[in-house]
Design an enzyme around this catalytic site. Structure first.
Site, PDB file in Angstrom:
ATOM      1  N   GLU A 193     -14.180   8.564 121.258  1.00  0.00           N
ATOM      2  CA  GLU A 193     -15.495   8.879 120.666  1.00  0.00           C
ATOM      3  C   GLU A 193     -15.565  10.296 120.097  1.00  0.00           C
ATOM      4  O   GLU A 193     -16.343  11.140 120.560  1.00  0.00           O
ATOM      5  CB  GLU A 193     -16.610   8.647 121.695  1.00  0.00           C
ATOM      6  CG  GLU A 193     -16.731   7.193 122.098  1.00  0.00           C
ATOM      7  CD  GLU A 193     -17.824   6.936 123.152  1.00  0.00           C
ATOM      8  OE1 GLU A 193     -18.337   7.906 123.723  1.00  0.00           O
ATOM      9  OE2 GLU A 193     -18.129   5.767 123.393  1.00  0.00           O
ATOM     10  N   CYS A 228     -11.920  28.684 114.123  1.00  0.00           N
ATOM     11  CA  CYS A 228     -12.621  27.794 113.187  1.00  0.00           C
ATOM     12  C   CYS A 228     -13.121  28.579 111.979  1.00  0.00           C
ATOM     13  O   CYS A 228     -13.071  28.081 110.853  1.00  0.00           O
ATOM     14  CB  CYS A 228     -13.771  27.071 113.886  1.00  0.00           C
ATOM     15  SG  CYS A 228     -13.180  25.746 114.954  1.00  0.00           S
ATOM     16  N   GLU A 283     -15.825  -0.997 123.361  1.00  0.00           N
ATOM     17  CA  GLU A 283     -16.676  -0.922 124.553  1.00  0.00           C
ATOM     18  C   GLU A 283     -17.947  -1.714 124.264  1.00  0.00           C
ATOM     19  O   GLU A 283     -18.770  -1.295 123.467  1.00  0.00           O
ATOM     20  CB  GLU A 283     -17.025   0.540 124.889  1.00  0.00           C
ATOM     21  CG  GLU A 283     -15.799   1.375 125.201  1.00  0.00           C
ATOM     22  CD  GLU A 283     -16.115   2.820 125.607  1.00  0.00           C
ATOM     23  OE1 GLU A 283     -17.281   3.131 125.879  1.00  0.00           O
ATOM     24  OE2 GLU A 283     -15.163   3.626 125.632  1.00  0.00           O
TER      25      GLU A 283
HETATM   26 ZN   LIG Z   1     -13.143  26.396 117.159  1.00  0.00          ZN
END
Ligand SMILES: [Zn+2]
Length: 659
Positions: free
Chosen positions: A142, A156, A301
């Protein structure tokens, strides 16, 4: 067909396993998914791999002819790894680091995490790539769930800057495209570009949309890394991922691209919910999953018992799980795996109930699973492989969804609710809809719906225009064509590119807030509208409904325009279900589509197999209803079906008809 269960043998003593597997066998279960959270079982300490637990379970399952899907365990990096590399934990919007103790606690761009992912996946696939019982792999679990979709860490930020360099080539281009002259945000170095951490105000909408795209690409790339490792070392085994749809910054179309097929985790009810979500919500999710690759999907699921972490939700009533199973199969699932085998005695998911509860005794749910399997065996592969044709296409785009998340424009606006509102009358009329992600091959459809399509790419216009010119019915809603793909407002008169097709201009509009409404008159009846009011000037279209309140009185709210052989409908407000239903009837008359009118919550799905046509009748209500059928239907065991079919509460019935 594959009919299975999610199994967590690591939660139970070894001496219980064979009892479990014998019981599974008795139910007709032929596949289990295991290991998706098992990292600390396989690698309890760094570099010390131990597959013995899963080896024994897989051997035992194989002895009983039950196949295995292995999950890669990367949704749960173990404590030793986080202790060694705490920077794996994500940084949230407020700039705080996440903590160990839940799941999905890792940054997709963290190089250490990518290195450890590479190692554990390689170890697993080298160990199991020639195992006869293992038929396929589920990557992670998920993606994007629990707000794990975005990370604001330094890694990031660096990767976001690189992603922007790749997209825009020059800073000049980026500054120009984003309009950074506004509020003195022009950048003269890539290093200056932030991730959108919290500020006093909202960030630049173009930066935000690109950050959402970047965040999605980070997940897609992370998945691709795992897919590549596995694909290089396996011959027959396939690869999937268990998707959910909760509006995260994850483009499921892109995620699906690298998979053999997609799987979906279907939870019509969850912790804290007093009743299941509306049946059209589940139906829409299934249609969306089918549309990702335009091919059948798996349910990885499927809910069978009451679920929840700290709060438990509604207990699925007798037969309700069967009905949801048949709904999934009706909308294009080809395999069903129930979540889970047995409720665990410990851990966060103590109250996620399975086929068995904590006591491990076979009770009502166990009997129901057995009945479902027996019926599906009677229906056979011809039913499982049957197809469902749709003449209505509803376009869904993640870029558009994110643009709405960034600027909902009204306190009353909810993207998913508004899209479902547009989908619901088709569902209520039992008309199949394909949720499409590409505006191509439109000739197979008679109706194309572009709900609240805020962002428009000028490349699509030709395709859409030719669809209408050739006789297609195009349904547009308020706020279509407002922006380009960079989240910049068009300088054309609204609805921008659609103005000519729709034969209208919108010169003013108003966003309505919660508790605020407008009203329109359609075919002499008054209806409430909410969220939005466009003030429409006709430039060729005719008005189908007019506002009737003071300032708005007499101006068009819904219009129809003839264009080529086709028609374009524009809905300048958010109407209630009744008004939409009447409007759709007006459109359907001009197509070959036939509505099947049923009571609310009674769903009819028609599918075509090689040997038989199929009719799936579902009653999502807690009261019984009758439906009338033609004489040609047979029950799934081949007997003549009654023409008056009594649907019990939460009934799911499959009928067939010779071709
Ligand atoms: Zn990050």
């Amino acid at each position: 067909m594959y009919f299975g269960v999610d199994y967590y043998p690591e939660h139970w003593p070894e001496e219980r396993w064979e009892t479990d597997i014998k019981m599974m066998k008795e139910l007709g279960i032929n596949v289990v998914r295991i290991a998706e959270f098992g990292w600390s079982v396989i690698e309890p300490k760094e570099g010390q791999y131990n597959f013995s637990l899963y080896d024994k379970v897989i051997d035992l399952l194989h002895q009983y002819d039950i196949d295995v899907i292995l999950g890669t365990p990367t949704a749960t990096p173990p404590a030793w790894l986080i202790e060694k590399h705490p920077n794996i934990l994500q940084i949230n919007k407020q700039g705080q680091r996440n903590n160990f103790g839940g799941r999905r606690h890792y940054c997709f761009n963290n190089l250490n995490y990518q290195r450890y992912t590479h190692k554990i996946v390689t170890q697993m696939v080298e160990h199991y790539n020639d195992n006869e019982a293992v038929i396929g792999w589920q990557i992670d679990n998920e993606f994007g769930h629990e707000a794990s979709d975005k990370c604001y860490c330094d890694d990031c930020q660096k990767e976001f800057q690189n992603w922007l360099k790749e997209k825009y080539s020059t800073l000049e281009n980026l500054n120009q495209t984003w309009g950074t002259v506004f509020w003195s945000q022009s950048y003269n170095s890539w290093d200056q570009i932030p991730t959108p951490k919290e500020t006093w105000t909202a960030h630049n909408p173009s930066l935000l949309l690109d950050f959402y795209r970047f965040s999605s690409d980070s997940i897609v790339d992370y998945q691709k890394m795992q897919v590549d490792i596995i694909r290089e070392k396996v011959a027959e085994q396939w690869i999937t991922h268990n998707l959910i749809f909760t509006g995260h910054t994850l483009n499921l179309d892109n995620l699906a691209r690298d998979l053999d097929f997609v799987s979906f985790d279907n939870y019509p009810v969850w912790g804290g919910l007093a009743k299941p979500v509306n049946p059209e919500t589940t139906a829409f999710n299934h249609d969306l999953m089918y549309g990702l690759k335009n091919q059948p999907f798996w349910i990885m699921e499927e809910l069978i018992g009451a679920q929840g972490w700290d709060q438990i939700g509604y207990l699925p009533r007798p037969n309700q799980a069967k009905m949801w199973t048949y709904q999934a199969l009706g909308h294009g699932a080809e395999a069903i795996i129930f979540f889970r085998w047995r409720a665990c005695r410990f851990g966060t998911e103590q109250f996620c109930h399975g086929i068995l509860d904590h006591d491990g005794k076979p009770k009502r749910k166990y009997k129901e699973i057995k009945e479902i399997k027996e019926e599906l065996d009677l229906a056979g592969d011809d039913f499982t492989n049957s197809t469902r044709k749709a003449k209505v296409a509803l376009y869904h785009s993640y870029d558009n969804m994110w643009a709405w998340q960034i600027q909902p424009q009204s306190s009353a606006f909810d993207y998913r609710e508004e899209v479902e509102k547009i989908y619901r009358p088709f569902f209520n009329k039992n008309i199949n809809v394909n949720v499409i992600s590409q505006l191509s091959n439109l000739e197979q459809y008679e109706i194309l719906v572009l709900p609240i399509l805020f962002l428009v790419n000028s490349d699509w216009i030709k395709e859409i225009e030719s669809f209408v010119t050739n006789g297609g019915k195009l349904v547009l809603t308020y706020r279509n064509g407002v922006k380009d793909e960079n989240n910049i407002v068009t300088d054309k008169t609204l609805p921008g590119f659609f103005s000519e097709l729709a034969g209208i201009e919108i010169n003013e509009y108003e966003s309505l807030q919660v508790n605020q409404q407008n009203s329109v008159v359609f075919e002499n009846k008054e209806y409430d509208t909410r969220v939005w009011s466009d003030l429409i000037t006709l430039t060729g279209a005719k008005s189908l409904a007019e506002y009737n309140q003071n300032f708005y009185a007499g101006t068009p709210a819904i219009t129809e325009n003839k264009y080529g052989q086709g028609e374009v409908y524009y809905i300048g407000c958010s109407p209630d279900d009744k008004l939409l239903s009447y409007l759709y009837e007006r459109i359907l008359i001009k197509t070959s589509l036939n509505a099947i009118e049923t009571e609310k919550g009674v769903e009819i799905i028609k599918k075509t197999g090689e040997k038989n046509n199929y009719l799936i009748a579902l009653n999502h209500n807690s009261q019984s209803y009758k439906i009338n059928l033609s004489k040609t239907y047979k029950t799934i065991d081949g007997k003549q079906a009654k023409t008056e079919l009594q649907l019990q509460p939460f009934d799911g019935i499959i009928l067939k008809q010779d071709i």
